[in-house]
Design a protein around this motif. Structure first.
Motif, short mmCIF file in Angstrom:
data_model
loop_
_atom_site.label_atom_id
_atom_site.label_comp_id
_atom_site.label_asym_id
_atom_site.label_seq_id
_atom_site.Cartn_x
_atom_site.Cartn_y
_atom_site.Cartn_z
N PHE A 226 -5.86 6.84 -0.49
CA PHE A 226 -6.83 5.75 -0.65
C PHE A 226 -8.20 6.13 -0.08
O PHE A 226 -9.21 5.54 -0.45
N ASP B 127 0.82 -1.22 0.00
CA ASP B 127 0.00 0.00 0.00
C ASP B 127 0.85 1.26 0.00
O ASP B 127 0.65 2.17 -0.82
N LEU C 184 -5.30 -4.30 -6.66
CA LEU C 184 -4.21 -3.39 -6.30
C LEU C 184 -2.86 -4.03 -6.61
O LEU C 184 -1.92 -3.35 -7.05
N TYR D 152 -9.89 -3.11 -0.60
CA TYR D 152 -9.52 -4.18 -1.54
C TYR D 152 -9.29 -5.53 -0.87
O TYR D 152 -8.70 -6.43 -1.45
N ALA E 237 -6.42 0.96 2.03
CA ALA E 237 -6.32 -0.04 0.96
C ALA E 237 -6.85 -1.40 1.41
O ALA E 237 -7.52 -2.10 0.64
N LYS F 249 -6.56 -8.42 -2.24
CA LYS F 249 -6.12 -7.19 -2.93
C LYS F 249 -5.67 -7.45 -4.36
O LYS F 249 -4.71 -6.85 -4.85
#
Length: 518
Positions: free
Chosen positions: A451, A266, A475, A403, A399, A472
């Protein structure tokens, strides 16, 4: 601005002895902090003053029985003193940053303009707040109607709390310390205090903003994955861009941009996007990566041996190779156990009303990281002392909630994941943001959350299929395909308290994170 404090009493009180306004170009002097005959107000002034080291003011209005103390961290020009008297109609305190396209210079003056061009009642105040785009907390006192409005942005990125006494006396503050009775303000809620109503003065306006609901649709064949990767990149890039470019250019060029940096996915995405903005906008800036590690007597590990330190070294090397024209400095913040013990009571006080072992282990890591007192490598195994110079800190918080980054999400069904992520993003103000802002801002810095930009959240919750949010996935794909973060894109989630070894510091290792601090 970085600090809001006010007090209103519906009853006659000797502390409102005159109308006055005092300014201080730096931290509020101890003589003033100790002169107020209100114990609660005096103690809070000390905490508020630490949040805004560049300017402070005290305004008292006898006829309204109100005291307002404000502190300012200067990040934009022209400099705007706080609190702001708006044409003898309102007194405004604003803490945060706005990114509305209409803003040319100062965001506080933007709010003043909106206030002067709207209905002079609660409906008008609410419409002004709904038009703000950014991370903020505020208080607006209506001098004509003797009503106070206060609250936080719809995500809750700036801390704010209040205390309504049994006598209906009100305190509103960015930070409360461990003074009993204070409650954290909910995100996206506007509170109205009617100073003329001595019996039931507080009204709460809910449902001002929509809750964020996670899209429950799946794309099992991943037909639209590439499109969503590209769209997510755009909204994330724009979120970072406006948070970088709204720092006045003299600050960007003369004071680095800092990032709370574990070395994980992140925060590395945030660093890479900052570098992209700097390169594309042809700006000059240094980036400071703040990595914290603790001496942990229970495990026997030293700061240099913590998982996050090892990861930060390897990830910073990757980023330096990708962006050779952007100076990137890794600041190794080492925390000896003795210093941990020394600062522990301060952090416990700052993070109130949070009071669990887990909250402490997270908060104290952010406290030392944001202070930024550490070392940088200058050659082969040689380090020199270095103190963070950046006053704007970026964070990758949000994040995991958007996600699906937490380990507990791995085995959930799509429906369960939708419910859990919806709960996580709508509760992040209470679970994380109040605590983190109180602790970080105490070091005279401001933290920004790309974010948690509203446009990022709306796109991530409304448009991205739920199966892209398993571990995630989207991402990780973005970091690899759009930012080329090979070697970082597959890093597993590790909570800061475990990566920095700030959790379970003593040999009494049977404590649980949910246990109350003793």
């Amino acid at each position: 601005m970085c600090g809001i404090l006010l007090n209103i009493s519906p009853n006659d009180n000797l502390k409102f002895f005159q109308n006055e306004y005092k300014e201080f170009k730096e931290n509020c002097p101890d003589a003033l902090l100790n002169s107020n005959n209100d114990y609660t107000f005096s103690n809070l002034m000390k905490l508020i003053s630490a949040r805004g080291p560049n300017f402070a003011s005290l305004r008292t209005l006898k006829d309204h029985r109100i005291s307002l103390f404000s502190s300012v961290l200067s990040l934009r020009e022209p400099f705007c003193k706080q609190s702001v008297l708006v044409e003898d109609r309102y007194v405004l305190q604003f803490n945060g940053e706005l990114y509305n396209d209409e803003i040319i210079h100062n965001d506080t003056q933007f709010i003043v303009k909106l206030l002067l061009n709207t209905e002079q009642n609660s409906k008008g105040i609410i419409s002004v707040i709904k038009n703000l785009d950014g991370e903020f907390a505020f208080s607006i006192y209506d001098l004509k109607n003797k009503r106070l409005y206060f609250g936080r942005d719809p995500i809750g990125k700036r801390s704010l709390c209040y205390y309504l006494t049994d006598a209906n006396e009100l305190y509103v503050s960015s930070v409360s310390g461990s003074i009993k009775g204070f409650k954290n303000c909910d995100a996206g809620v506007i509170y109205e205090y009617d100073a003329t109503n001595k019996n039931s003065p507080l009204t709460i306006f809910n449902n001002i903003f929509e809750d964020f609901t996670i899209n429950d649709k799946s794309d099992l064949e991943f037909k639209s994955l590439q499109k969503h990767i590209e769209e997510l990149y755009k909204v994330l890039y724009n979120a970072v861009r406006k948070r970088v470019l709204s720092i006045h250019p003299t600050h960007i060029e003369n004071s680095p941009i800092a990032v709370l940096f574990s070395g994980g996915l992140d925060c590395s995405v945030i660093v890479a996007l900052i570098c992209e903005v700097i390169r594309n906008e042809k700006k000059k800036a240094i980036i400071e990566l703040l990595n914290v590690g603790f001496e942990n007597p229970r495990t026997g590990l030293m700061p240099k041996d913590t998982p996050d330190r090892k990861l930060a070294i390897s990830s910073s090397y990757i980023l330096q190779k990708l962006y050779p024209n952007v100076p990137i400095k890794l600041i190794e913040v080492d925390v000896p156990y003795d210093e941990y013990l020394e600062k522990r009571p301060i952090v416990i006080d700052l993070m109130y009303p949070k009071e669990t072992e887990m909250d402490l282990s997270i908060a104290i890591a952010f406290y030392f990281a944001s202070r930024g007192k550490g070392y940088i490598q200058t050659g082969s195994d040689k380090r020199i002392e270095y103190r963070r110079k950046g006053i704007v800190l970026f964070s990758g918080l949000g994040a995991d909630e958007l996600y699906g980054g937490y380990h507990k999400f791995v085995n959930k069904t799509p429906r369960e994941l939708v419910e859990e992520l919806t709960r996580q993003i709508n509760n992040i103000h209470d679970r994380n943001l109040n605590r983190d802002d109180k602790v970080i801002a105490n070091n005279g810095v401001e933290v920004r959350y790309p974010f948690l930009d509203e446009h990022v959240i709306k796109y991530s919750t409304h448009d991205i299929p739920i199966n892209y949010k398993i571990n995630k996935l989207i991402l990780r794909k973005l970091s690899l395909e759009m930012l080329h973060l090979d070697g970082i894109s597959e890093e597993p989630k590790r909570a800061i308290q475990f990566g920095s070894k700030s959790a379970k510091m003593t040999k009494d290792g049977n404590k649980n994170g949910t246990d109350k601090i003793k």
